[in-house]
Enzyme design. Sequence first.
Site, PDB file in Angstrom:
ATOM      1  N   SER A   1       4.372 -10.401  -2.349  1.00 36.65           N
ATOM      2  CA  SER A   1       4.739 -10.552  -3.765  1.00 36.65           C
ATOM      3  C   SER A   1       6.021 -11.362  -3.888  1.00 36.65           C
ATOM      4  O   SER A   1       7.006 -11.069  -3.208  1.00 36.65           O
ATOM      5  CB  SER A   1       4.972  -9.192  -4.422  1.00 36.65           C
ATOM      6  OG  SER A   1       3.836  -8.397  -4.323  1.00 36.65           O
TER       7      SER A   1
ATOM      8  N   GLU B   1      11.890   5.049  -2.985  1.00 31.75           N
ATOM      9  CA  GLU B   1      11.153   4.840  -4.229  1.00 31.75           C
ATOM     10  C   GLU B   1      12.070   5.050  -5.414  1.00 31.75           C
ATOM     11  O   GLU B   1      12.926   5.915  -5.402  1.00 31.75           O
ATOM     12  CB  GLU B   1       9.989   5.819  -4.293  1.00 31.75           C
ATOM     13  CG  GLU B   1       8.696   5.123  -4.594  1.00 31.75           C
ATOM     14  CD  GLU B   1       7.557   6.102  -4.767  1.00 31.75           C
ATOM     15  OE1 GLU B   1       7.378   6.930  -3.871  1.00 31.75           O
ATOM     16  OE2 GLU B   1       6.898   6.007  -5.805  1.00 31.75           O
TER      17      GLU B   1
ATOM     18  N   GLN C   1       8.648  -8.736   0.717  1.00 32.52           N
ATOM     19  CA  GLN C   1       8.280  -7.798   1.774  1.00 32.52           C
ATOM     20  C   GLN C   1       7.089  -8.340   2.559  1.00 32.52           C
ATOM     21  O   GLN C   1       6.008  -8.514   1.995  1.00 32.52           O
ATOM     22  CB  GLN C   1       7.908  -6.466   1.128  1.00 32.52           C
ATOM     23  CG  GLN C   1       7.644  -5.354   2.103  1.00 32.52           C
ATOM     24  CD  GLN C   1       6.886  -4.228   1.421  1.00 32.52           C
ATOM     25  OE1 GLN C   1       5.679  -4.306   1.235  1.00 32.52           O
ATOM     26  NE2 GLN C   1       7.591  -3.202   1.031  1.00 32.52           N
ATOM     27  N   GLY C   2       7.287  -8.622   3.833  1.00 29.78           N
ATOM     28  CA  GLY C   2       6.215  -9.161   4.671  1.00 29.78           C
ATOM     29  C   GLY C   2       5.694  -8.092   5.616  1.00 29.78           C
ATOM     30  O   GLY C   2       5.977  -8.132   6.823  1.00 29.78           O
TER      31      GLY C   2
ATOM     32  N   SER D   1       2.132  -6.391   4.967  1.00 28.50           N
ATOM     33  CA  SER D   1       0.663  -6.411   5.042  1.00 28.50           C
ATOM     34  C   SER D   1       0.146  -7.678   5.705  1.00 28.50           C
ATOM     35  O   SER D   1       0.737  -8.754   5.573  1.00 28.50           O
ATOM     36  CB  SER D   1       0.056  -6.325   3.643  1.00 28.50           C
ATOM     37  OG  SER D   1       0.511  -5.190   2.987  1.00 28.50           O
TER      38      SER D   1
ATOM     39  N   GLU E   1      -6.919   6.147  -2.679  1.00 26.16           N
ATOM     40  CA  GLU E   1      -7.547   6.968  -1.622  1.00 26.16           C
ATOM     41  C   GLU E   1      -6.480   7.480  -0.653  1.00 26.16           C
ATOM     42  O   GLU E   1      -6.487   8.643  -0.256  1.00 26.16           O
ATOM     43  CB  GLU E   1      -8.600   6.146  -0.845  1.00 26.16           C
ATOM     44  CG  GLU E   1      -9.871   5.857  -1.612  1.00 26.16           C
ATOM     45  CD  GLU E   1      -9.715   4.733  -2.632  1.00 26.16           C
ATOM     46  OE1 GLU E   1      -8.708   3.991  -2.566  1.00 26.16           O
ATOM     47  OE2 GLU E   1     -10.587   4.607  -3.505  1.00 26.16           O
TER      48      GLU E   1
END
Length: 394
Positions: free
Chosen positions: A169, A252, A134-135, A137, A378
């Site tokens: 990852s 998910e 997954q690209g 971030s 957060e």
Amino acid sequence: MDFSYSEKEEAFRQEIRDWLAVHSRDLPKWWFDPKLKRPDTDSREYHDFGVWWHKKLYDAGFVGLNWPKEYGGRGATLLEQVVFSEEMAKARVPGITNTIGIGWCGPTIMTYGTEEQKKRFLQPILKADEIWCQGFSEPEAGSDLANCQTKGVQDGDHWVVTGQKVWTSGGHFSDWAILLVRTEPEAPKHRGLTFFLLDMHAPGVTVRPLRQMTGGSEFNETFMDGVRVHKSMMVGERGRGFYVAMGTLEFERSGIGAAIGRENTVEDMIEMAKAMGKNKDPLVRQKMAQLFIEGNVIKYTGLRALSRQLHGMTPGSESGVMSYFGMEWNQRANDFAMQIQGPYARLMRDSSYAIDDGRWQYSFLRSRGNTIETGTSEIKRNVIAQRILGLPRE
Ligand SMILES: Cc1cc2nc3c(=O)[nH]c(=O)nc-3n(C[C@H](O)[C@H](O)[C@H](O)COP(=O)(O)OP(=O)(O)OC[C@H]3O[C@@H](n4cnc5c(N)ncnc54)[C@H](O)[C@@H]3O)c2cc1C
């Protein structure tokens, strides 16, 4: 909470147990015995081992349980998926390997992709013939994903992509990536992104593993320097990539398998405490019981969410609470494992005195990322405050 397993689901449970009774014997001894040396989790050897086991699961019909049959999946019911997670966790065998491909990329292609993309990509994802990453971030885009700066400029039938992704990852073993690219620099930031499928072997793609505090290199920096991406690799409409990506993140997996994994962690910790002569320590006992209680709170919260889904409702607030609390639990449990070990806590797997070949040290260090990787704590608390408690947006 209101559900029970049907005869069909219990038959499926038996099918899994029968299969595991035969095939788990093929797993290497180090998988089950923490005292034996194992390959580094970021090594090619470990990756190949994962693909080998994945293919066995695939041949048995245990991969893509929630994928529709028309795309090669099993079309399993929610409860069948739970049964599978339960049995795998109880047997303590490895899961599938192409997790990002099967959990996120495949479902995104099924939902937003073209017929051609579905034909080309779905089957190799299921079989782990092609590994996906997954690209999303970037150095300046994590929690604020809409801030992606990787640039795409149209050139005939291609888009020329230049920029950098980070924390990719498994990028070093991947064949394809899902990619967010800014194609409309003038548009408001959420409307300027487009979603592409990127060939990780294309000229101009460089993958550089990042060294983590565990000592391993599980994720990477991915650089794209004038990479030509054919327009047929666009998923969804131009400028709508942010919304496709939000859809991706919604896929998910059920958290029930993880709940049983938590019971395994407490069991292993008890064994470790016993071996170190610490299981009679009153403080250790108190803390173990506390972790067990919290693990059960998470598990039953998950089952309540499941029960809602089985009655045609959304998973509700339970799933957000479970995801947050589960990740924080992992960190607390691993902190405690270090406390039990006392001075031995400082010994990693390169020391012959390390407890259980240093697996607790690895988990302790790896668990730091748990409260970041699927959205930071957060951000998860913000979502709970806003969507569940009705507090105003920040
Ligand atoms: C183990 C691991 C694996 C990962 N794998 C991938 C992957 O495969 N592909 C991929 O694209 N990304 C991946 N990521 C990246 C991950 O999605 C981001 O790290 C995450 O979204 C946080 O972004 P950031 O690191 O840029 O931190 P930032 O967003 O810069 O946050 C920094 C700090 O500020 C806080 N913060 C930010 N915004 C707010 C706010 N609005 N309110 C309160 N606090 C705030 C955060 O909670 C955090 O503490 C991975 C990360 C980890 C740790």
